[in-house]
Design an enzyme around this catalytic site. Sequence first.
Site, short mmCIF file in Angstrom:
data_model
loop_
_atom_site.label_atom_id
_atom_site.label_comp_id
_atom_site.label_asym_id
_atom_site.label_seq_id
_atom_site.Cartn_x
_atom_site.Cartn_y
_atom_site.Cartn_z
N ASP A 1 -15.39 8.73 4.60
CA ASP A 1 -15.10 9.02 3.20
C ASP A 1 -16.22 8.56 2.27
OD1 ASP A 1 -14.56 6.33 3.60
OD2 ASP A 1 -12.42 6.52 3.30
N ASN B 1 -1.51 0.53 1.87
CA ASN B 1 -0.46 1.56 1.73
C ASN B 1 -0.45 2.51 2.93
OD1 ASN B 1 -2.76 3.08 1.39
ND2 ASN B 1 -2.16 3.99 -0.57
N HIS C 1 -3.07 4.15 4.23
CA HIS C 1 -4.04 5.25 4.29
C HIS C 1 -5.08 5.02 5.39
CE1 HIS C 1 -6.83 3.38 0.94
NE2 HIS C 1 -7.30 3.06 2.13
N GLU D 1 -4.34 9.46 1.45
CA GLU D 1 -3.32 8.67 0.79
C GLU D 1 -1.92 9.15 1.22
OE1 GLU D 1 -4.30 6.07 -0.43
OE2 GLU D 1 -5.43 6.21 -2.29
C1 GLP Z 1 -10.80 1.71 1.91
C2 GLP Z 1 -11.37 2.84 2.81
C3 GLP Z 1 -10.70 2.87 4.16
C4 GLP Z 1 -10.53 1.45 4.63
C5 GLP Z 1 -9.50 0.76 3.78
C6 GLP Z 1 -9.35 -0.72 4.06
O1 GLP Z 1 -10.40 2.10 0.65
N1 GLP Z 1 -11.30 4.15 2.25
O2 GLP Z 1 -11.46 3.66 5.07
O3 GLP Z 1 -10.08 1.42 5.96
O4 GLP Z 1 -9.65 1.06 2.42
O5 GLP Z 1 -10.33 -1.49 3.44
P1 GLP Z 1 -10.62 -2.98 3.88
O6 GLP Z 1 -11.22 -2.89 5.25
O7 GLP Z 1 -11.61 -3.52 2.89
O8 GLP Z 1 -9.33 -3.70 3.89
#
Ligand code: GLP
Length: 263
Positions: free
Chosen positions: A67, A136, A138, A143
């Site tokens: 992403d 959440n 995702h 989402e």
């Molecule tokens: C982000 C990314 C995801 C990631 C998630 C968790 O917003 N889009 O690909 O897995 O949220 O983030 P973190 O690893 O900082 O907890």
Amino acid sequence: MKVVVLENADQAADRVSAEILEALQKKPDLVLGLATGSTPIGVYSRLIQAHQVGRVDFSRVTTFNLDEYLDLPPDHPQSYRFFMHKSLFSGLNIHPSKIHFPPTQGPDLPGQCERYEARIKDCGGIDIQLLGIGSNGHIGFNEPTSSLASRTRIKTLTEKTLRDNSRFYESLETQPQMAATMGIGTILEAKKILLQAFGIKKADAVRAAVEGPVSAFWPGSALQLHPDVSLYLDSESASKLSLLAYYRRVEQNQEYLRQRDSK
Ligand code: GLP
């Protein structure tokens, strides 16, 4: 699903990086699907370390990131391209032409998203997809309520995701509200999926992904449809799993089988 519960994030990063390095030794032109966020950082530093001591060569590797934020230029400190350069690419010898991000700039984003999907196919598909998970549920930026068959496209981020990521921004106004993300259908086509989750904030999302019904409301639960998914968890993110003791026993038995095989 293979659920591996470890003591901490370091142990998970050891296991996940070992899986990637082993795959790379077997297939030097490996196609990797990569994630951002704090979760994969330990894996990335181990890959860099292995490369720098000459254990592995990444020159034939191709990468596709999950992403990217809409309209952030690559040199913006919050862009995922900037993050990936800093945390991984600057320490490896991946050829820049083999690094891919979903499209977030220029005209005809739907057309560019289709071409992103086509590029993944042209490269033979993703061999290993690395994933984190949002609080959440995702995966990527799919989402809650994302179609389980979705492909790469632009998504509007939920309030929860904006709040979770707000620590990186001075104010909500400067935070991108949209992002391009591989779809859940795209992710499910990877040959192997390795998901890591750490901390109590991820416990509900992990429980829904592993033990909940398959539901677009908890996108991680779509991984139940995939034949080769491993979840590497620390004790906090695993703490709401009702069959926790069973997953630990499965792991012990797997270890027994490995040793039995090597005799
Ligand atoms: C982000 C990314 C995801 C990631 C998630 C968790 O917003 N889009 O690909 O897995 O949220 O983030 P973190 O690893 O900082 O907890």
